[in-house]
Design an enzyme around this catalytic site. Sequence first.
Site, PDB file in Angstrom:
ATOM      1  N   GLN A 145       0.845  -1.201   0.000  1.00  0.00           N
ATOM      2  CA  GLN A 145       0.000   0.000   0.000  1.00  0.00           C
ATOM      3  C   GLN A 145       0.877   1.247   0.000  1.00  0.00           C
ATOM      4  OE1 GLN A 145      -3.356   0.066   2.872  1.00  0.00           O
ATOM      5  NE2 GLN A 145      -2.862  -2.084   3.218  1.00  0.00           N
TER       6      GLN A 145
HETATM    7  P1  GTP Z   1      -0.402  -6.184   0.229  1.00  0.00           P
HETATM    8  O1  GTP Z   1      -0.106  -6.961   1.465  1.00  0.00           O
HETATM    9  O2  GTP Z   1      -1.582  -5.281   0.384  1.00  0.00           O
HETATM   10  O3  GTP Z   1       0.789  -5.451  -0.293  1.00  0.00           O
HETATM   11  O4  GTP Z   1      -0.836  -7.236  -0.938  1.00  0.00           O
HETATM   12  P2  GTP Z   1      -0.063  -8.565  -1.380  1.00  0.00           P
HETATM   13  O5  GTP Z   1       0.859  -8.269  -2.490  1.00  0.00           O
HETATM   14  O6  GTP Z   1       0.502  -9.266  -0.203  1.00  0.00           O
HETATM   15  O7  GTP Z   1      -1.264  -9.431  -2.023  1.00  0.00           O
HETATM   16  P3  GTP Z   1      -2.010 -10.687  -1.372  1.00  0.00           P
HETATM   17  O8  GTP Z   1      -1.088 -11.850  -1.290  1.00  0.00           O
HETATM   18  O9  GTP Z   1      -2.694 -10.240  -0.137  1.00  0.00           O
HETATM   19  O10 GTP Z   1      -3.067 -11.030  -2.524  1.00  0.00           O
HETATM   20  C1  GTP Z   1      -4.041 -10.083  -2.950  1.00  0.00           C
HETATM   21  C2  GTP Z   1      -5.213 -10.812  -3.593  1.00  0.00           C
HETATM   22  O11 GTP Z   1      -4.788 -11.417  -4.820  1.00  0.00           O
HETATM   23  C3  GTP Z   1      -5.771 -11.944  -2.733  1.00  0.00           C
HETATM   24  O12 GTP Z   1      -7.177 -11.932  -2.877  1.00  0.00           O
HETATM   25  C4  GTP Z   1      -5.178 -13.189  -3.364  1.00  0.00           C
HETATM   26  O13 GTP Z   1      -5.992 -14.323  -3.202  1.00  0.00           O
HETATM   27  C5  GTP Z   1      -5.120 -12.787  -4.825  1.00  0.00           C
HETATM   28  N1  GTP Z   1      -4.061 -13.502  -5.584  1.00  0.00           N
HETATM   29  C6  GTP Z   1      -2.765 -13.652  -5.231  1.00  0.00           C
HETATM   30  N2  GTP Z   1      -2.088 -14.345  -6.169  1.00  0.00           N
HETATM   31  C7  GTP Z   1      -2.978 -14.643  -7.134  1.00  0.00           C
HETATM   32  C8  GTP Z   1      -2.883 -15.361  -8.379  1.00  0.00           C
HETATM   33  O14 GTP Z   1      -1.830 -15.859  -8.810  1.00  0.00           O
HETATM   34  N3  GTP Z   1      -4.046 -15.446  -9.113  1.00  0.00           N
HETATM   35  C9  GTP Z   1      -5.221 -14.913  -8.695  1.00  0.00           C
HETATM   36  N4  GTP Z   1      -6.293 -15.068  -9.486  1.00  0.00           N
HETATM   37  N5  GTP Z   1      -5.342 -14.234  -7.539  1.00  0.00           N
HETATM   38  C10 GTP Z   1      -4.238 -14.102  -6.765  1.00  0.00           C
END
Ligand code: GTP
Length: 188
Positions: A79
């Site tokens: 974020q």
């Molecule tokens: P922050 O902690 O806010 O920086 O986000 P992050 O990068 O850690 O992302 P996070 O792992 O929380 O995933 C965000 C969303 O994307 C979640 O709803 C996951 O289920 C989804 N997601 C993650 N990887 C994939 C993927 O390879 N395919 C799909 N379709 N969704 C994904």
Amino acid sequence: GLRKKEVNVLCLGLDNSGKTTIINQLKPSNPSNLLGPFSEEWKHVSQTQTQEIVPTIGFNIEKFKSSSLSFTVFDMSGQSRYRNLWEHYFKETHAVIFVVDSSDKLRMVVAKEELDTLLSHEDIRCRKIPVLFFANKMDLQDAMTSAKVSQMLCLESIQDKPWHICGSNAIKGEGLQEGLDWLQGRIK
Ligand code: GTP
Ligand code: MG
């Protein structure tokens, strides 16, 4: 016995790109299973997989062991209000994992800006640390190919560091092992 070399890995990328989902996939799925779902190489030290992944606040620290290395992974929040935390960990890191949502065309320029800020930072610029890119969410209909993501991020212009890009689907765990094996081989 010999102590494993301790290395720090920074996991960066915009919010919602899938960083925490990727890190979570490295953990064993149930408490009685000490070994992760990948090779026996990737052993998580403390916790098992979480079922529900929520946006990261600040950052999380996760520890893993491979056959030769002991990893401390800093899973940073993507974020915008937390991105200023990233640079505090640049100096101590031995590698970077940069995660991109391949379906998020609108924010690819923002991802590139953050990448450029990283690569030009004084604590990163002159160091040959490996940078692993995951072109994540390959399963989505409108996902760009990893070649297209590479082009949009101008990865070919990175001359002074080893880098590698892998397409991935973090929900299924696809593409992760290839990337992490590459990274492990490049960490000095
Ligand atoms: P922050 O902690 O806010 O920086 O986000 P992050 O990068 O850690 O992302 P996070 O792992 O929380 O995933 C965000 C969303 O994307 C979640 O709803 C996951 O289920 C989804 N997601 C993650 N990887 C994939 C993927 O390879 N395919 C799909 N379709 N969704 C994904
Ligand atoms: Mg997260």
